[in-house]
Design a protein around this motif. Structure first.
Motif, PDB file in Angstrom:
ATOM      1  N   ALA A   1      23.634 -63.755 -14.988  1.00  0.00           N
ATOM      2  CA  ALA A   1      23.358 -63.195 -16.312  1.00  0.00           C
ATOM      3  C   ALA A   1      22.396 -64.092 -17.081  1.00  0.00           C
ATOM      4  O   ALA A   1      21.519 -63.601 -17.813  1.00  0.00           O
ATOM      5  N   ALA A   2      22.550 -65.411 -16.929  1.00  0.00           N
ATOM      6  CA  ALA A   2      21.655 -66.341 -17.623  1.00  0.00           C
ATOM      7  C   ALA A   2      20.212 -66.134 -17.175  1.00  0.00           C
ATOM      8  O   ALA A   2      19.290 -66.136 -18.000  1.00  0.00           O
TER       9      ALA A   2
ATOM     10  N   ALA B   1      23.542 -73.371 -18.722  1.00  0.00           N
ATOM     11  CA  ALA B   1      23.901 -71.984 -18.436  1.00  0.00           C
ATOM     12  C   ALA B   1      24.148 -71.765 -16.946  1.00  0.00           C
ATOM     13  O   ALA B   1      25.045 -70.996 -16.568  1.00  0.00           O
TER      14      ALA B   1
ATOM     15  N   PHE C   1      26.461 -67.649 -30.028  1.00  0.00           N
ATOM     16  CA  PHE C   1      26.798 -66.865 -28.837  1.00  0.00           C
ATOM     17  C   PHE C   1      26.975 -67.788 -27.636  1.00  0.00           C
ATOM     18  O   PHE C   1      26.573 -68.952 -27.678  1.00  0.00           O
TER      19      PHE C   1
ATOM     20  N   TRP D   1      25.044 -68.887 -22.047  1.00  0.00           N
ATOM     21  CA  TRP D   1      24.325 -68.142 -21.021  1.00  0.00           C
ATOM     22  C   TRP D   1      23.697 -66.844 -21.550  1.00  0.00           C
ATOM     23  O   TRP D   1      23.017 -66.144 -20.800  1.00  0.00           O
ATOM     24  N   SER D   2      23.867 -66.565 -22.843  1.00  0.00           N
ATOM     25  CA  SER D   2      23.366 -65.307 -23.382  1.00  0.00           C
ATOM     26  C   SER D   2      22.204 -65.541 -24.352  1.00  0.00           C
ATOM     27  O   SER D   2      21.085 -65.842 -23.935  1.00  0.00           O
ATOM     28  N   ALA D   3      22.459 -65.395 -25.647  1.00  0.00           N
ATOM     29  CA  ALA D   3      21.389 -65.489 -26.645  1.00  0.00           C
ATOM     30  C   ALA D   3      20.638 -66.827 -26.612  1.00  0.00           C
ATOM     31  O   ALA D   3      19.407 -66.836 -26.751  1.00  0.00           O
TER      32      ALA D   3
ATOM     33  N   VAL E   1      18.025 -66.561 -24.044  1.00  0.00           N
ATOM     34  CA  VAL E   1      16.937 -65.679 -24.471  1.00  0.00           C
ATOM     35  C   VAL E   1      15.920 -66.475 -25.301  1.00  0.00           C
ATOM     36  O   VAL E   1      14.709 -66.372 -25.093  1.00  0.00           O
TER      37      VAL E   1
ATOM     38  N   HIS F   1      28.359 -67.475 -15.180  1.00  0.00           N
ATOM     39  CA  HIS F   1      27.457 -66.381 -15.532  1.00  0.00           C
ATOM     40  C   HIS F   1      26.004 -66.741 -15.234  1.00  0.00           C
ATOM     41  O   HIS F   1      25.096 -66.380 -15.977  1.00  0.00           O
TER      42      HIS F   1
ATOM     43  N   PHE G   1      18.958 -63.004 -18.842  1.00  0.00           N
ATOM     44  CA  PHE G   1      18.670 -63.226 -20.258  1.00  0.00           C
ATOM     45  C   PHE G   1      17.393 -64.052 -20.444  1.00  0.00           C
ATOM     46  O   PHE G   1      16.617 -63.819 -21.376  1.00  0.00           O
TER      47      PHE G   1
END
Length: 237
Positions: free
Chosen positions: A53-54, A45, A134, A137-139, A142, A50, A57
């Motif tokens: 953002a990573a 990520a 997804f 770098w997102s879900a 998480v 991003h 998240f």
């Protein structure tokens, strides 16, 4: 040999070491698996455009874990799942009912301090598979934060039962959790790494007991306020 003359000067010291080693053996597999997963995900990520953002998240996954930790401890581990007709009721009874009560009955027993990897792996696989739909770098990040926080929580729980670290956080969380193990504490203090959600959901340790546990009182008074069990070395603080 009398208890006072046992190795280390602590009653049950040799039992303590044995049970701690037993509990660590259960904890190593999820620690390695989930930490490697989190490290690989974060490395991937952070190479994307991003990265910021990573990180956000990943922090969201940590925050989500603190709430999940509280909810699972209060409603699943301290829940009751009586057996009955139907496949689902029987499954819940067999799978969940004995999970935590034996830990409270024998809180020094290494077989019941930390869960086995099989307790979380099916849920982890499902979450990882869903998150893979997804961007990395997102879900997925998480979930990486969630699983890594689970590893940290398990080590914190292990440590408050078997070790003594001289820092402010550890002294706080150890007293918080051992009070939960006391006869009066079974319905309060569900947070395992923090007390935030106990405040939010009104399951905080009562004010007078908090004063004894954390306030400026004599050492003997404070130790009497900390949870002790009927057997095993866990009662030592």
């Amino acid at each position: 040999m009398t208890p006072s003359k046992r190795p280390g000067g602590i009653p049950g010291h040799e039992i303590w070491r044995r049970e701690a080693a037993k509990a660590r053996g259960r904890l190593y597999p999820p620690t390695v698996l989930y930490t490697v997963y989190a490290a690989v995900l974060m490395a991937s990520a952070m190479r994307t455009p991003h990265a910021a953002a990573a990180l956000a998240f990943f922090a969201a996954g940590i925050a989500a874990w603190t709430l999940l930790e509280y909810g699972v401890h209060r409603y699943v581990l301290h829940g009751r799942f009586p057996d009955g007709p139907g496949v689902m009721r029987h499954f819940l009874h067999v799978r969940f009912d004995p999970l935590h009560w034996e830990h409270h009955e024998r809180p020094w027993d290494g077989e019941h301090i930390n869960g086995r990897i099989g307790d979380t792996l099916p849920f982890s696989i499902a979450l990882v598979a869903l998150a893979a739909l997804f961007p990395v770098w997102s879900a997925p990040v998480v979930i990486a934060g969630l699983l890594q926080s689970y590893v940290v929580e398990e080590w914190v729980h292990h440590s408050v039962h078997f070790y003594h670290f001289d820092n402010r956080y550890f002294r706080y969380i150890k007293r918080h959790h051992l009070y939960h193990h006391s006869p009066k504490g079974g319905d309060v203090g569900y947070g395992l790494t923090n007390g935030l959600w106990d405040i939010v959901f009104r399951t905080r340790i009562p004010a007078e007991q908090r004063r004894l546990l954390y306030g400026r009182v004599g050492r003997g008074t404070r130790e009497r306020a900390v949870a002790r069990t009927d057997e095993g070395p866990i009662g030592a603080v």
